[in-house]
Design a protein around this motif. Structure first.
Motif, PDB file in Angstrom:
ATOM      1  N   ALA A  60      25.304 -64.544   5.587  1.00  0.00           N
ATOM      2  CA  ALA A  60      24.863 -63.215   5.167  1.00  0.00           C
ATOM      3  C   ALA A  60      24.147 -62.444   6.272  1.00  0.00           C
ATOM      4  O   ALA A  60      24.458 -61.269   6.501  1.00  0.00           O
ATOM      5  CB  ALA A  60      23.977 -63.330   3.921  1.00  0.00           C
ATOM      6  N   PRO A  61      23.187 -63.029   7.002  1.00  0.00           N
ATOM      7  CA  PRO A  61      22.564 -62.267   8.093  1.00  0.00           C
ATOM      8  C   PRO A  61      23.537 -61.913   9.213  1.00  0.00           C
ATOM      9  O   PRO A  61      23.378 -60.878   9.878  1.00  0.00           O
ATOM     10  CB  PRO A  61      21.469 -63.221   8.595  1.00  0.00           C
ATOM     11  N   SER A  64      25.633 -58.758   8.038  1.00  0.00           N
ATOM     12  CA  SER A  64      24.920 -57.538   7.670  1.00  0.00           C
ATOM     13  C   SER A  64      24.706 -56.649   8.902  1.00  0.00           C
ATOM     14  O   SER A  64      24.559 -57.136  10.028  1.00  0.00           O
ATOM     15  CB  SER A  64      23.571 -57.886   7.040  1.00  0.00           C
ATOM     16  N   LYS A  65      24.663 -55.338   8.665  1.00  0.00           N
ATOM     17  CA  LYS A  65      24.432 -54.400   9.765  1.00  0.00           C
ATOM     18  C   LYS A  65      22.951 -54.230  10.070  1.00  0.00           C
ATOM     19  O   LYS A  65      22.589 -53.559  11.046  1.00  0.00           O
ATOM     20  CB  LYS A  65      25.044 -53.039   9.434  1.00  0.00           C
ATOM     21  N   TYR A  66      22.095 -54.812   9.240  1.00  0.00           N
ATOM     22  CA  TYR A  66      20.655 -54.716   9.454  1.00  0.00           C
ATOM     23  C   TYR A  66      20.113 -56.003  10.052  1.00  0.00           C
ATOM     24  O   TYR A  66      20.660 -57.085   9.842  1.00  0.00           O
ATOM     25  CB  TYR A  66      19.934 -54.423   8.134  1.00  0.00           C
ATOM     26  N   HIS A  84      20.859 -50.788   0.364  1.00  0.00           N
ATOM     27  CA  HIS A  84      20.048 -52.013   0.498  1.00  0.00           C
ATOM     28  C   HIS A  84      20.113 -52.743  -0.836  1.00  0.00           C
ATOM     29  O   HIS A  84      19.460 -52.338  -1.808  1.00  0.00           O
ATOM     30  CB  HIS A  84      18.602 -51.661   0.869  1.00  0.00           C
ATOM     31  N   TRP A  85      20.898 -53.796  -0.880  1.00  0.00           N
ATOM     32  CA  TRP A  85      21.217 -54.457  -2.142  1.00  0.00           C
ATOM     33  C   TRP A  85      19.986 -54.995  -2.865  1.00  0.00           C
ATOM     34  O   TRP A  85      19.936 -54.983  -4.092  1.00  0.00           O
ATOM     35  CB  TRP A  85      22.207 -55.592  -1.891  1.00  0.00           C
ATOM     36  N   ASP A  94      15.134 -54.588   5.491  1.00  0.00           N
ATOM     37  CA  ASP A  94      16.109 -54.904   4.453  1.00  0.00           C
ATOM     38  C   ASP A  94      15.812 -56.271   3.844  1.00  0.00           C
ATOM     39  O   ASP A  94      15.778 -57.288   4.548  1.00  0.00           O
ATOM     40  CB  ASP A  94      17.519 -54.888   5.053  1.00  0.00           C
ATOM     41  N   TRP A  96      17.647 -58.000   1.652  1.00  0.00           N
ATOM     42  CA  TRP A  96      18.820 -58.886   1.572  1.00  0.00           C
ATOM     43  C   TRP A  96      18.878 -59.805   2.782  1.00  0.00           C
ATOM     44  O   TRP A  96      19.055 -61.025   2.662  1.00  0.00           O
ATOM     45  CB  TRP A  96      20.079 -58.054   1.445  1.00  0.00           C
ATOM     46  N   VAL A  97      18.722 -59.227   3.964  1.00  0.00           N
ATOM     47  CA  VAL A  97      18.773 -60.026   5.190  1.00  0.00           C
ATOM     48  C   VAL A  97      17.563 -60.941   5.276  1.00  0.00           C
ATOM     49  O   VAL A  97      17.672 -62.109   5.655  1.00  0.00           O
ATOM     50  CB  VAL A  97      18.862 -59.114   6.424  1.00  0.00           C
TER      51      VAL A  97
END
Length: 307
Positions: A60-61, A64-66, A84-85, A94, A96-97
């Motif tokens: 996931a990290p 992600s674009k963040y 931002h989920w 963010d 999520w990250v």
């Protein structure tokens, strides 16, 4: 006779099936354990949750674009959205990250510390239980002394000496974490070495090493695996507590404990910042407990062939 083997016999009102009808392919120990684990729905669900969390922590990290430490004043305390989920924290990072970067740290600390404690405790407890004598007396007195001291105090003192970080935290959790495993392994080995099959192996001249590998370990493997799965969430909670009081992971690195510490400040205004890490901590503990119970049943030699 070939025709009779395909039929069901009825003797004195009771049904008897032939060997052909109940035969099944030969399976190894671990193949049979995996087959029975899959039949345990709750344990298999727990396994799926853990595998899902591990995969998300890895990928996931990366996808992600963040970045987990990039800040944005525009997104401070942002609620979950398509951008931002899981929302953003007080610095606009963010969530999520950060959740999955924190999962890398928390799951790694829990797994490594629990595995090291299991290995050290099993070796020491196994030697004491199998050989006994002065070795058992000396080690058990040391264990009794350490057991009388609250483990959290020892962990905090070690962290104050070693400083913050992942490695010092794992070392601190392993200083006294092996005591529980050592005590129950010693008791089980002490009980098993008096069993008939172990005594027969000794009479036949089987070396102690082979007796331990072939007879002792398979009979305590279920308890050791269960203890491992139960110890991982305990280590995660200890990491969360130490991070909460400022002795765990050092910022800007993050873990589920760091996220909970930061989110508790805004519980009344932005509850999602504490609810989200708490949700992942609770579901991880639940999944590991379910998996531990299922693994205990799957690898226990006494239960093989009953399901």
């Amino acid at each position: 006779m070939a025709e009779l083997n395909k039929e069901k016999f009825v003797i004195r009102g009771k049904n008897y099936v032939t060997m052909e009808s109940i035969s099944r392919p030969s399976l190894s120990f671990w193949q049979d354990a995996w087959r029975r684990l899959r039949k345990n729905r709750t344990a298999f669900i727990g396994l799926c949750i853990i595998v899902l969390y591990v995969l998300l922590a890895i990928f996931a990290p990366m996808l992600s674009k963040y970045d987990f430490h990039s800040m944005s004043t525009e997104w401070k305390h942002a609620l979950p959205s398509t951008e931002h989920w899981l929302g953003c924290d007080a610095s606009g990072r963010d969530q999520w990250v950060r959740i999955w970067m924190g999962a890398r740290v928390s799951l790694s600390i829990g797994l490594f510390s629990a595995f090291i404690n299991m290995c050290v405790g099993a070796v020491i407890g196994g030697l004491c239980g199998y050989y006994g004598g002065k070795l058992d007396m000396i080690v058990m007195r040391i264990v009794d002394i350490l057991y009388g001291i609250p483990s959290l105090i020892i962990t905090i003192l070690v962290m104050m000496v070693l400083g913050k970080g992942v490695i010092p935290l794992v070392v601190a959790l392993c200083i006294v974490g092996w005591i529980g495993t050592c005590r129950f392994v010693r008791g089980e080995v002490y009980r098993l070495k008096e069993q008939d099959f172990v005594m027969a192996a000794k009479v036949l001249g089987v070396p102690d090493f082979k007796i331990i590998i072939r007879h002792i370990i398979p009979n305590i493997l279920g308890m050791m695996v269960t203890n491992l799965c139960m110890a991982i969430p305990g280590a995660i909670f200890q990491e969360a507590f130490l991070s909460y009081i400022g002795l765990g992971i050092a910022p800007p690195n993050c873990s589920w404990g760091i996220l909970a510490k930061e989110g508790i400040k805004y519980l009344r205004i932005y509850p999602h910042e504490i609810v989200i890490p708490a949700f992942f901590i609770c579901t991880t503990m639940l999944a590991l407990n379910l998996l531990g119970d299922g693994l205990r049943d799957a690898v226990d030699p006494k239960l093989r062939g009953t399901k």
